[in-house]
Motif scaffolding. Structure first.
Motif, mmCIF file in Angstrom:
data_model
loop_
_atom_site.group_PDB
_atom_site.id
_atom_site.type_symbol
_atom_site.label_atom_id
_atom_site.label_comp_id
_atom_site.label_asym_id
_atom_site.label_seq_id
_atom_site.Cartn_x
_atom_site.Cartn_y
_atom_site.Cartn_z
ATOM 1 N N MET A 170 38.140 40.217 31.245
ATOM 2 C CA MET A 170 37.008 40.633 32.085
ATOM 3 C C MET A 170 37.261 42.081 32.502
ATOM 4 S SD MET A 170 35.330 38.505 35.170
ATOM 5 C CE MET A 170 34.016 39.187 36.155
ATOM 6 N N ALA A 171 36.279 42.924 32.327
ATOM 7 C CA ALA A 171 36.378 44.341 32.676
ATOM 8 C C ALA A 171 37.638 44.961 32.048
ATOM 9 C CB ALA A 171 36.361 44.519 34.189
ATOM 10 N N ASP A 172 37.925 44.596 30.808
ATOM 11 C CA ASP A 172 39.069 45.121 30.053
ATOM 12 C C ASP A 172 40.428 44.753 30.667
ATOM 13 O OD1 ASP A 172 38.285 46.065 27.638
ATOM 14 O OD2 ASP A 172 38.971 48.114 28.000
ATOM 15 N N GLN A 173 40.429 43.805 31.571
ATOM 16 C CA GLN A 173 41.677 43.273 32.121
ATOM 17 C C GLN A 173 41.903 41.897 31.491
ATOM 18 O OE1 GLN A 173 43.613 45.210 34.455
ATOM 19 N NE2 GLN A 173 42.111 46.620 33.599
ATOM 20 N N ILE A 174 43.172 41.569 31.321
ATOM 21 C CA ILE A 174 43.500 40.317 30.635
ATOM 22 C C ILE A 174 44.137 39.356 31.648
ATOM 23 C CG2 ILE A 174 44.914 39.305 28.786
ATOM 24 C CD1 ILE A 174 44.801 42.122 27.449
ATOM 25 N N PHE A 175 43.511 38.200 31.806
ATOM 26 C CA PHE A 175 44.021 37.206 32.758
ATOM 27 C C PHE A 175 44.615 36.043 31.957
ATOM 28 C CE2 PHE A 175 40.866 39.705 34.916
ATOM 29 C CZ PHE A 175 41.520 40.008 36.106
ATOM 30 N N VAL A 176 45.868 35.733 32.268
ATOM 31 C CA VAL A 176 46.575 34.700 31.509
ATOM 32 C C VAL A 176 46.833 33.505 32.427
ATOM 33 C CG1 VAL A 176 48.639 34.198 30.144
ATOM 34 C CG2 VAL A 176 47.691 36.515 30.162
ATOM 35 N N THR A 197 50.458 27.047 28.513
ATOM 36 C CA THR A 197 50.807 28.473 28.425
ATOM 37 C C THR A 197 51.912 28.771 29.428
ATOM 38 O OG1 THR A 197 48.578 29.018 27.707
ATOM 39 C CG2 THR A 197 49.850 30.816 28.682
ATOM 40 N N ASN A 198 52.998 29.387 28.949
ATOM 41 C CA ASN A 198 54.136 29.597 29.849
ATOM 42 C C ASN A 198 54.382 31.084 30.153
ATOM 43 O OD1 ASN A 198 55.386 30.561 27.552
ATOM 44 N ND2 ASN A 198 56.858 28.889 27.369
ATOM 45 N N ARG A 199 55.390 31.306 30.996
ATOM 46 C CA ARG A 199 55.705 32.664 31.451
ATOM 47 C C ARG A 199 56.168 33.554 30.301
ATOM 48 N NH1 ARG A 199 55.181 34.443 36.281
ATOM 49 N NH2 ARG A 199 54.533 32.826 37.733
ATOM 50 N N ALA A 200 56.853 32.952 29.318
ATOM 51 C CA ALA A 200 57.333 33.760 28.182
ATOM 52 C C ALA A 200 56.133 34.361 27.438
ATOM 53 C CB ALA A 200 58.174 32.897 27.250
ATOM 54 N N ALA A 201 55.058 33.588 27.343
ATOM 55 C CA ALA A 201 53.840 34.103 26.692
ATOM 56 C C ALA A 201 53.220 35.206 27.547
ATOM 57 C CB ALA A 201 52.848 32.970 26.471
ATOM 58 N N LEU A 202 53.175 34.965 28.860
ATOM 59 C CA LEU A 202 52.635 35.980 29.769
ATOM 60 C C LEU A 202 53.417 37.287 29.613
ATOM 61 C CD1 LEU A 202 51.019 36.943 32.350
ATOM 62 C CD2 LEU A 202 52.928 36.026 33.678
ATOM 63 N N GLN A 203 54.754 37.169 29.616
ATOM 64 C CA GLN A 203 55.586 38.372 29.518
ATOM 65 C C GLN A 203 55.352 39.096 28.197
ATOM 66 O OE1 GLN A 203 59.339 36.567 30.388
ATOM 67 N NE2 GLN A 203 58.924 36.553 32.585
ATOM 68 N N HIS A 204 55.144 38.337 27.129
ATOM 69 C CA HIS A 204 54.869 38.979 25.836
ATOM 70 C C HIS A 204 53.534 39.722 25.889
ATOM 71 C CE1 HIS A 204 55.709 39.650 21.647
ATOM 72 N NE2 HIS A 204 54.452 39.339 21.361
ATOM 73 N N LEU A 205 52.539 39.084 26.472
ATOM 74 C CA LEU A 205 51.231 39.752 26.605
ATOM 75 C C LEU A 205 51.355 40.998 27.496
ATOM 76 C CD1 LEU A 205 49.046 36.572 26.760
ATOM 77 C CD2 LEU A 205 48.474 38.536 25.358
ATOM 78 N N LYS A 224 53.891 42.890 27.695
ATOM 79 C CA LYS A 224 54.516 43.947 26.879
ATOM 80 C C LYS A 224 53.490 44.554 25.917
ATOM 81 C CE LYS A 224 59.123 42.407 26.417
ATOM 82 N NZ LYS A 224 59.810 41.444 25.600
ATOM 83 N N LEU A 225 52.665 43.673 25.335
ATOM 84 C CA LEU A 225 51.662 44.169 24.370
ATOM 85 C C LEU A 225 50.572 44.982 25.071
ATOM 86 C CD1 LEU A 225 50.877 41.165 21.971
ATOM 87 C CD2 LEU A 225 51.957 43.326 21.368
ATOM 88 N N PHE A 226 50.211 44.552 26.278
ATOM 89 C CA PHE A 226 49.084 45.187 26.993
ATOM 90 C C PHE A 226 49.535 45.546 28.412
ATOM 91 C CE2 PHE A 226 47.391 41.802 24.178
ATOM 92 C CZ PHE A 226 46.791 42.601 23.229
ATOM 93 N N PRO A 227 50.436 46.545 28.523
ATOM 94 C CA PRO A 227 50.999 46.838 29.842
ATOM 95 C C PRO A 227 49.943 47.333 30.816
ATOM 96 C CG PRO A 227 51.723 48.438 28.165
ATOM 97 C CD PRO A 227 50.933 47.396 27.455
ATOM 98 N N GLY A 228 50.128 46.909 32.074
ATOM 99 C CA GLY A 228 49.248 47.396 33.145
ATOM 100 C C GLY A 228 47.904 46.701 33.228
ATOM 101 N N ARG A 229 47.584 45.860 32.271
ATOM 102 C CA ARG A 229 46.262 45.207 32.327
ATOM 103 C C ARG A 229 46.361 43.688 32.166
ATOM 104 N NH1 ARG A 229 42.393 47.523 29.492
ATOM 105 N NH2 ARG A 229 43.377 49.380 28.650
#
Ligand code: CIR
Length: 272
Positions: free
Chosen positions: A129-135, A141-149, A151-156
């Motif tokens: 939403m609004a170019d922000q990614i909500f996990v 879905t676990n924290r390891a996936a969140l942390q990977h995302l 890293k891929l999309f820092p700051g958003r």
């Protein structure tokens, strides 16, 4: 993202669909033939809105394979192949990755990533939403996936604790960059508040709460809002919203997919 997509991936319903996972057993058993017909109409509608719709062959070994959204997350040119938190769904992602590899041949600017071994992720837990990614941090879905995302999309990339429903998007979805639809229960409101906290500095987010939980998942493509048929009170609210936002509104009956906890976004992967 402007809700314009060049490609969509869909995956037909397998004959084994009756064995699809569900949080609560449905009152009436799944009618697979009807589910196939409903999915066919969904696909036809997506074909009118997205120029190239690619159908990934169904897998009888994976009764849930039609819920293709869960197998990957796409953000602009980055494709992340997911690994389901449901053991019986792991393996669905192989044919989907293959389809993305073929797409990459046509458009080499796509980058394909995989998750680390300890990460599990269902695409239904990722809301943009609004170019922000909500996990959504959920059973799937676990924290390891969140942390990977992150890293891929820092700051958003931001976590949301999933307190209701199977996935984050089971109870929330975006009609546009300012309008968040949600189910009218306290847990969904709590989840929406976490999103609002992040987005509010960028502008005011409007929350539209719907009496039917399943109706809170809509599919927005171009100027069209696809909604669930069969929930008249929510439909009235959604049609009024679509009218106000100058969107066309299409209602689809997905009753048989709902029995397997399926919603509207889960039956496609939309690719800009
Ligand atoms: C499951 O439990 O995984 C499927 N029966 C339903 C998945 C629905 N996916 C989604 O909403 N993204």
């Amino acid at each position: 993202m402007d809700f314009n997509y060049r490609f969509a991936l869909v995956r037909p319903i397998p004959h084994s669909f009756e064995a699809a996972l569900h949080k609560h057993p449905p009152l009436n058993p799944i009618n697979t033939a009807k589910a196939m017909a409903q999915h066919g109409l969904y696909t036809k509608l997506v074909e009118t809105l997205v120029p190239q719709v690619i159908s990934v062959a169904e897998s009888e070994a994976h009764p849930d394979c039609c819920f293709i959204e869960d197998t990957a997350f796409v953000f602009h040119k980055t494709i992340l192949i997911a690994r389901s938190g449901a053991k019986t769904r792991q393996g669905e992602n192989q044919a989907v990755e293959q389809a993305f590899r073929l797409l990459q041949v046509r458009d080499p600017s796509f980058q394909i990533h995989r998750l680390p071994e300890d990460a599990i992720l269902d695409g239904g837990d990722v809301l943009v939403m609004a170019d922000q990614i909500f996990v959504g941090l959920s059973e799937r879905t676990n924290r390891a996936a969140l942390q990977h995302l992150q890293k891929l999309f820092p700051g958003r990339t931001h976590p949301v604790a999933v307190q209701a429903g199977l996935h984050l998007k089971s109870v929330l979805s975006a009609a546009d960059h300012q309008t968040l639809l949600l189910a009218a229960d306290p847990d969904s409101h709590e989840m929406a508040a976490q999103i609002q906290q992040v987005l509010d500095p960028l502008g005011t987010v409007r929350l539209v709460s719907l009496p039917d939980r399943v109706a809170a998942n809509v599919l927005r493509i171009r100027d069209t809002l696809v909604i669930q048929a069969g929930f008249p009170r929510s439909e009235t609210l959604l049609r009024a919203l679509a009218n106000e936002l100058s969107l066309e509104c299409h209602a689809l009956d997905m009753s048989e997919l709902i029995k397997a906890d399926g919603a509207l976004t889960c039956c496609s992967i939309l690719i800009p």
